[in-house]
Write a protein that holds these residues in place. Sequence first.
Motif, PDB file in Angstrom:
ATOM      1  N   SER A  58      37.545   2.085 -29.869  1.00 21.33           N
ATOM      2  CA  SER A  58      36.418   2.861 -30.400  1.00 21.33           C
ATOM      3  C   SER A  58      36.170   4.122 -29.591  1.00 21.33           C
ATOM      4  CB  SER A  58      35.152   2.000 -30.407  1.00 21.33           C
ATOM      5  OG  SER A  58      35.340   0.851 -31.203  1.00 21.33           O
TER       6      SER A  58
ATOM      7  N   LYS B 297      36.017  -2.761 -30.590  1.00 23.16           N
ATOM      8  CA  LYS B 297      34.721  -3.250 -30.143  1.00 23.16           C
ATOM      9  C   LYS B 297      33.651  -2.204 -30.393  1.00 23.16           C
ATOM     10  CE  LYS B 297      35.825  -6.672 -26.592  1.00 23.16           C
ATOM     11  NZ  LYS B 297      35.592  -7.115 -25.195  1.00 23.16           N
ATOM     12  N   ILE B 298      32.551  -2.648 -30.952  1.00 23.92           N
ATOM     13  CA  ILE B 298      31.370  -1.805 -31.138  1.00 23.92           C
ATOM     14  C   ILE B 298      30.203  -2.512 -30.468  1.00 23.92           C
ATOM     15  CG2 ILE B 298      29.773  -0.803 -32.801  1.00 23.92           C
ATOM     16  CD1 ILE B 298      32.443   0.564 -32.873  1.00 23.92           C
ATOM     17  N   LYS B 299      29.664  -1.869 -29.439  1.00 22.88           N
ATOM     18  CA  LYS B 299      28.547  -2.456 -28.677  1.00 22.88           C
ATOM     19  C   LYS B 299      28.916  -3.843 -28.161  1.00 22.88           C
ATOM     20  CE  LYS B 299      25.094   0.132 -31.323  1.00 22.88           C
ATOM     21  NZ  LYS B 299      23.904   0.068 -32.208  1.00 22.88           N
ATOM     22  N   ASN B 300      30.114  -3.932 -27.552  1.00 16.52           N
ATOM     23  CA  ASN B 300      30.635  -5.154 -26.928  1.00 16.52           C
ATOM     24  C   ASN B 300      30.844  -6.295 -27.915  1.00 16.52           C
ATOM     25  OD1 ASN B 300      30.649  -4.025 -24.298  1.00 16.52           O
ATOM     26  ND2 ASN B 300      28.456  -4.483 -24.077  1.00 16.52           N
ATOM     27  N   GLU B 301      30.991  -5.959 -29.172  1.00 17.47           N
ATOM     28  CA  GLU B 301      31.242  -6.980 -30.189  1.00 17.47           C
ATOM     29  C   GLU B 301      32.542  -6.649 -30.909  1.00 17.47           C
ATOM     30  OE1 GLU B 301      29.211  -8.752 -34.299  1.00 17.47           O
ATOM     31  OE2 GLU B 301      28.069  -7.433 -32.959  1.00 17.47           O
TER      32      GLU B 301
END
Length: 328
Positions: A276, A107-111
């Motif tokens: 991450s 996940k990067i920035k909740n995505e």
Amino acid sequence: MLHLYWPWLLLLLPLPVLLRLLLPAEPQVEQAALKVPFLDDFAGGQTQFLSSNKPWCLWVAYIAWFCLVLAITRPQWLGEPIELSVSGRDLMLAVDVSKSMEATDFKIKNENVDRLTAIQFVAGQFIERRVGDRLGLILFGTRAYLHVPLTFDRKTVRTLLNEAFIGITEDEPQTSIGDAIGLAIKRLQNEKVDSRVLILLTDGANTAGELTPLKAAELAAKQQLKIYTIGIGADEMMVRSLFGMRKVNPSADLDEKTLTAIADMTGGHYFRARNSEELEKIYGLLDQLEPVEKDKQYFRPKSELYYWPLAVAVLLTVGLATYRLRFS
């Protein structure tokens, strides 16, 4: 500080005086005398002509010559020395771009993103922080190839890493970890010992290539190439199936035993990145690697000044020529 790039050209300064002393004088030509009864009419022209032979004309000519010689010595203004930030480290990144890197367990920035995207995001920040290191990039899947040779241009390395995509190196979904290490050895073997580091990121096991990972690690140890290995992928992941949600292990193919052995054989360390946040912590630890000390290097900015004496020489020459043509 004023500096002359070719100071020995100042030896040309006495050249006009030497030529005047050494060359024979122009022979006097005897001409018939001409008596003019109205000599007063020529008095003004004669006075102007004689004025063009005044001694100050020679001084102006010599000053013009001095400025010309000064211009060809290439005068420069040297600024204050600036210390260059160079650590002397040669750091190569080897990134797995095989088909298995498509798993979206990061996940990067909740995505949710795939593993390669997570590496590009976190490794990009790591690259920006490596001021003074020479960085290179190897991509490997079925084959391993050099994507970016060693360079101080961190922006280019980051850009080309971001442009990489899954499957760029493969005809079929396989992973050649050994060949990636072998390529790094080849590209770093002529560099300074104790300054060479390989960071290898993969989510699987060696399934392709001509060189086995442990044999490649043995060669790397002989070349004193330190390898840090990073295993990518979550331990468990919820996926939707016909029978509802179920847990799966997306890192089942990760060969941690081999990656640990590679790191141990070369004096490096094996890291496990399940998300991450862990990947960022790993790069933070890698940032703490002590750089190899080199002799300090300095740069002195230079400003060219030759055009100033050249301009003076041209102006004096044009002015003197105009004066003689007008009054002779």
